[in-house]
Write a protein that holds these residues in place. Structure first.
Motif, PDB file in Angstrom:
ATOM      1  N   ILE A   1       0.866  -1.147  -0.089  1.00  0.00           N
ATOM      2  CA  ILE A   1      -0.101   0.090   0.149  1.00  0.00           C
ATOM      3  C   ILE A   1       1.002   1.113   0.155  1.00  0.00           C
ATOM      4  CG2 ILE A   1      -1.738   1.266   1.209  1.00  0.00           C
ATOM      5  CD1 ILE A   1      -2.609  -1.286   2.706  1.00  0.00           C
ATOM      6  N   VAL A   2       0.659   2.061  -0.848  1.00  0.00           N
ATOM      7  CA  VAL A   2       1.479   3.405  -1.092  1.00  0.00           C
ATOM      8  C   VAL A   2       0.529   4.479  -0.464  1.00  0.00           C
ATOM      9  CG1 VAL A   2       2.877   5.013  -2.321  1.00  0.00           C
ATOM     10  CG2 VAL A   2       2.960   2.513  -2.801  1.00  0.00           C
ATOM     11  N   ASN A   3       0.733   5.263   0.445  1.00  0.00           N
ATOM     12  CA  ASN A   3      -0.088   6.133   0.922  1.00  0.00           C
ATOM     13  C   ASN A   3       0.400   7.503   0.634  1.00  0.00           C
ATOM     14  OD1 ASN A   3      -2.362   7.551   2.113  1.00  0.00           O
ATOM     15  ND2 ASN A   3      -1.429   7.556   4.337  1.00  0.00           N
ATOM     16  N   CYS A   4      -0.212   8.118  -0.503  1.00  0.00           N
ATOM     17  CA  CYS A   4       0.082   9.544  -1.029  1.00  0.00           C
ATOM     18  C   CYS A   4      -0.935  10.519  -0.511  1.00  0.00           C
ATOM     19  CB  CYS A   4       0.104   9.436  -2.475  1.00  0.00           C
ATOM     20  SG  CYS A   4       1.216   8.432  -3.108  1.00  0.00           S
ATOM     21  N   ALA A   5      -2.068  10.056   0.207  1.00  0.00           N
ATOM     22  CA  ALA A   5      -3.167  11.065   0.279  1.00  0.00           C
ATOM     23  C   ALA A   5      -2.701  11.945   1.532  1.00  0.00           C
ATOM     24  CB  ALA A   5      -4.443  10.259   0.810  1.00  0.00           C
ATOM     25  N   ALA A   6      -3.122  12.914   1.620  1.00  0.00           N
ATOM     26  CA  ALA A   6      -2.880  14.049   2.622  1.00  0.00           C
ATOM     27  C   ALA A   6      -3.544  15.447   2.349  1.00  0.00           C
ATOM     28  CB  ALA A   6      -1.325  14.328   2.800  1.00  0.00           C
ATOM     29  N   ILE A   7      -3.799  16.382   3.401  1.00  0.00           N
ATOM     30  CA  ILE A   7      -4.135  17.708   3.163  1.00  0.00           C
ATOM     31  C   ILE A   7      -2.576  18.231   3.182  1.00  0.00           C
ATOM     32  CG2 ILE A   7      -4.862  19.816   4.022  1.00  0.00           C
ATOM     33  CD1 ILE A   7      -7.377  18.075   5.345  1.00  0.00           C
ATOM     34  N   SER A   8      -2.044  18.598   2.078  1.00  0.00           N
ATOM     35  CA  SER A   8      -0.554  18.819   2.050  1.00  0.00           C
ATOM     36  C   SER A   8      -0.245  20.440   1.975  1.00  0.00           C
ATOM     37  CB  SER A   8       0.205  18.168   1.124  1.00  0.00           C
ATOM     38  OG  SER A   8      -0.395  18.650  -0.143  1.00  0.00           O
TER      39      SER A   8
ATOM     40  N   ALA B   1      -8.217  19.927  13.062  1.00  0.00           N
ATOM     41  CA  ALA B   1      -9.096  18.649  12.867  1.00  0.00           C
ATOM     42  C   ALA B   1      -8.841  17.996  11.740  1.00  0.00           C
ATOM     43  CB  ALA B   1     -10.450  18.848  13.652  1.00  0.00           C
ATOM     44  N   ALA B   2      -9.212  18.636  10.710  1.00  0.00           N
ATOM     45  CA  ALA B   2      -9.421  17.869   9.399  1.00  0.00           C
ATOM     46  C   ALA B   2      -7.881  17.442   8.977  1.00  0.00           C
ATOM     47  CB  ALA B   2      -9.906  18.736   8.421  1.00  0.00           C
ATOM     48  N   ALA B   3      -6.946  18.155   9.237  1.00  0.00           N
ATOM     49  CA  ALA B   3      -5.614  17.911   8.932  1.00  0.00           C
ATOM     50  C   ALA B   3      -5.241  16.518   9.568  1.00  0.00           C
ATOM     51  CB  ALA B   3      -4.529  19.039   9.145  1.00  0.00           C
ATOM     52  N   MET B   4      -5.502  16.560  10.980  1.00  0.00           N
ATOM     53  CA  MET B   4      -5.218  15.317  11.847  1.00  0.00           C
ATOM     54  C   MET B   4      -5.975  14.225  11.009  1.00  0.00           C
ATOM     55  SD  MET B   4      -2.527  16.002  13.850  1.00  0.00           S
ATOM     56  CE  MET B   4      -2.428  15.028  15.232  1.00  0.00           C
TER      57      MET B   4
ATOM     58  N   ASN C   1      -4.576  13.348   7.793  1.00  0.00           N
ATOM     59  CA  ASN C   1      -2.980  13.126   7.596  1.00  0.00           C
ATOM     60  C   ASN C   1      -2.288  11.785   8.302  1.00  0.00           C
ATOM     61  OD1 ASN C   1      -3.009  15.105   5.760  1.00  0.00           O
ATOM     62  ND2 ASN C   1      -1.901  16.322   6.909  1.00  0.00           N
ATOM     63  N   VAL C   2      -3.333  11.624   9.431  1.00  0.00           N
ATOM     64  CA  VAL C   2      -2.927  10.349  10.150  1.00  0.00           C
ATOM     65  C   VAL C   2      -3.836   9.304   9.832  1.00  0.00           C
ATOM     66  CG1 VAL C   2      -2.801   9.253  12.591  1.00  0.00           C
ATOM     67  CG2 VAL C   2      -2.369  11.842  12.228  1.00  0.00           C
ATOM     68  N   PRO C   3      -3.492   8.246   9.011  1.00  0.00           N
ATOM     69  CA  PRO C   3      -4.061   7.387   8.484  1.00  0.00           C
ATOM     70  C   PRO C   3      -4.395   6.223   9.236  1.00  0.00           C
ATOM     71  CG  PRO C   3      -1.462   6.850   8.076  1.00  0.00           C
ATOM     72  CD  PRO C   3      -1.684   7.822   9.020  1.00  0.00           C
TER      73      PRO C   3
ATOM     74  N   LYS D   1       2.939  18.917  12.076  1.00  0.00           N
ATOM     75  CA  LYS D   1       2.750  18.224  13.245  1.00  0.00           C
ATOM     76  C   LYS D   1       1.666  16.879  12.993  1.00  0.00           C
ATOM     77  CE  LYS D   1       2.992  22.292  16.449  1.00  0.00           C
ATOM     78  NZ  LYS D   1       2.239  23.501  16.625  1.00  0.00           N
ATOM     79  N   SER D   2       0.769  17.271  11.933  1.00  0.00           N
ATOM     80  CA  SER D   2       0.019  16.037  11.619  1.00  0.00           C
ATOM     81  C   SER D   2       0.746  14.958  10.949  1.00  0.00           C
ATOM     82  CB  SER D   2      -0.879  16.549  10.707  1.00  0.00           C
ATOM     83  OG  SER D   2      -0.657  16.667   9.405  1.00  0.00           O
ATOM     84  N   LYS D   3       2.061  15.223  10.401  1.00  0.00           N
ATOM     85  CA  LYS D   3       2.737  14.255   9.832  1.00  0.00           C
ATOM     86  C   LYS D   3       3.664  13.678  10.502  1.00  0.00           C
ATOM     87  CE  LYS D   3       1.978  14.603   5.210  1.00  0.00           C
ATOM     88  NZ  LYS D   3       1.798  12.805   4.436  1.00  0.00           N
ATOM     89  N   VAL D   4       4.130  14.312  11.751  1.00  0.00           N
ATOM     90  CA  VAL D   4       4.758  13.644  12.757  1.00  0.00           C
ATOM     91  C   VAL D   4       3.813  12.640  13.590  1.00  0.00           C
ATOM     92  CG1 VAL D   4       5.902  14.037  14.897  1.00  0.00           C
ATOM     93  CG2 VAL D   4       6.601  15.271  13.190  1.00  0.00           C
TER      94      VAL D   4
END
Length: 317
Positions: A77-84, A94-97, A100-102, A149-152
């Protein structure tokens, strides 16, 4: 022998489409992708007719069941989905977390009850604070904005939950437009467009990144995929994926001008502090990519060569 399968989550995005094209061209694996909008991009399905498309809401996990029902458990699975877009993350944390946290994706993956899937997850250079040059993977992550922060949080979640993962901290990804053009502005094309008008344009001289050419990014994912499918040895890796050059926006614009033959006099050098973008931006998140080149033997192309390749590809479409 069982056919191997790859699922690209967020496959209708910029990197996703380039990845799907490369996977489809290889022809060795069954390929499916998820998209968030109501319908999958038709030009993409038309150009790559072997692809399977699934509508999935990553926040709730709606649609993932349909993937397992008809596509089965993917080997990769390659996860490219994000609000970037950092400003978007700042205005709606809230939407970012949630995006971005799958969490729903990982819960679904764990529901198969085995270790047969490798999760390749796209992270970002914005996990670093940005106070020095050439960050290494084991440097502390101290993001200055909600996007970072959401990516960490996503990285920590994956490392805790998944037995096989590759987390790729990517810099700005640039390159040719996708099969089904993406709505977001592409950096090189945007610079070329504004500079071609001959008016003076401002570019930051004090924000540094290591932009990576999209085909190099794709090669990194394909390399990890290939070795996992070949031997299935446990993978737990975190990699910086940037280009070899530490450049400011100003230097990026100068490279575009050099390739195109535009005058440098229309490029105005300004400090990033002169503009309020509504979100904190790390000054220097250039990355050391020694681990990447040693582990995968991939040497990303120089920024100048990437700009040349991007503009040449645009000219031929």
């Amino acid at each position: 022998m069982e056919r191997k399968s790859v699922l690209v989550v967020g496959g209708s995005g910029y990197l996703g489409q380039h990845l799907l094209a490369a996977l489809a061209a290889g022809g060795e694996v069954d390929v499916a992708f998820t998209h968030h909008r109501d319908t999958a991009p038709q030009p993409l399905l038309h150009a790559l007719p072997g692809l399977r498309a699934f509508r999935v809401d990553l926040r709730s996990g709606d649609g993932l069941r349909a993937v397992s029902d008809s596509f089965g458990q993917p080997h990769v699975i390659v996860n490219c989905a994000a609000i970037s877009v950092p400003r978007q993350c700042e205005t709606d944390p809230a939407a970012a977390m949630a995006t971005n946290v799958p969490s729903s994706l990982v819960t679904w993956l764990l529901s198969f009850g085995n270790d047969n899937t490798l999760l390749i997850h796209l992270s970002t250079d914005q996990v670093y604070e940005g106070v020095k040059s050439f960050y290494k993977e084991d440097d502390e992550t101290l993001p200055v904005n909600m996007y970072g922060k959401s990516k960490v949080a996503a990285e920590k979640f994956i490392i805790e939950q998944c037995s096989n993962y590759a987390i790729l901290r990517s810099s700005i990804i640039y390159g040719p437009q996708t099969i089904s053009p993406v709505a977001k502005s592409l950096p090189i094309q945007w610079m070329d467009n504004v500079l071609s008008q001959g008016q003076q344009v401002q570019f930051f001289n004090d924000e540094f990144r290591c932009p990576v050419y999209v085909k190099d990014m794709v090669d990194v994912v394909l390399s990890l995929t290939k070795s996992w499918l070949a031997d299935g040895k446990a993978v737990q890796v975190l990699l910086n994926v940037g280009g070899p050059d530490r450049v400011s926006r100003l230097q990026m614009a100068e490279s575009v001008a050099d390739v195109r033959g535009y005058s440098h006099s229309i490029i105005k050098s300004v400090s990033a502090s002169s503009v309020d973008r509504g979100v904190a931006s790390p000054p220097d998140i250039s990355m050391d990519i020694t681990k990447l080149t040693q582990m995968l033997g991939i040497k990303p192309i120089s920024f100048q060569d990437g700009v040349r390749a991007t503009l040449a590809a645009e000219a031929s479409t």
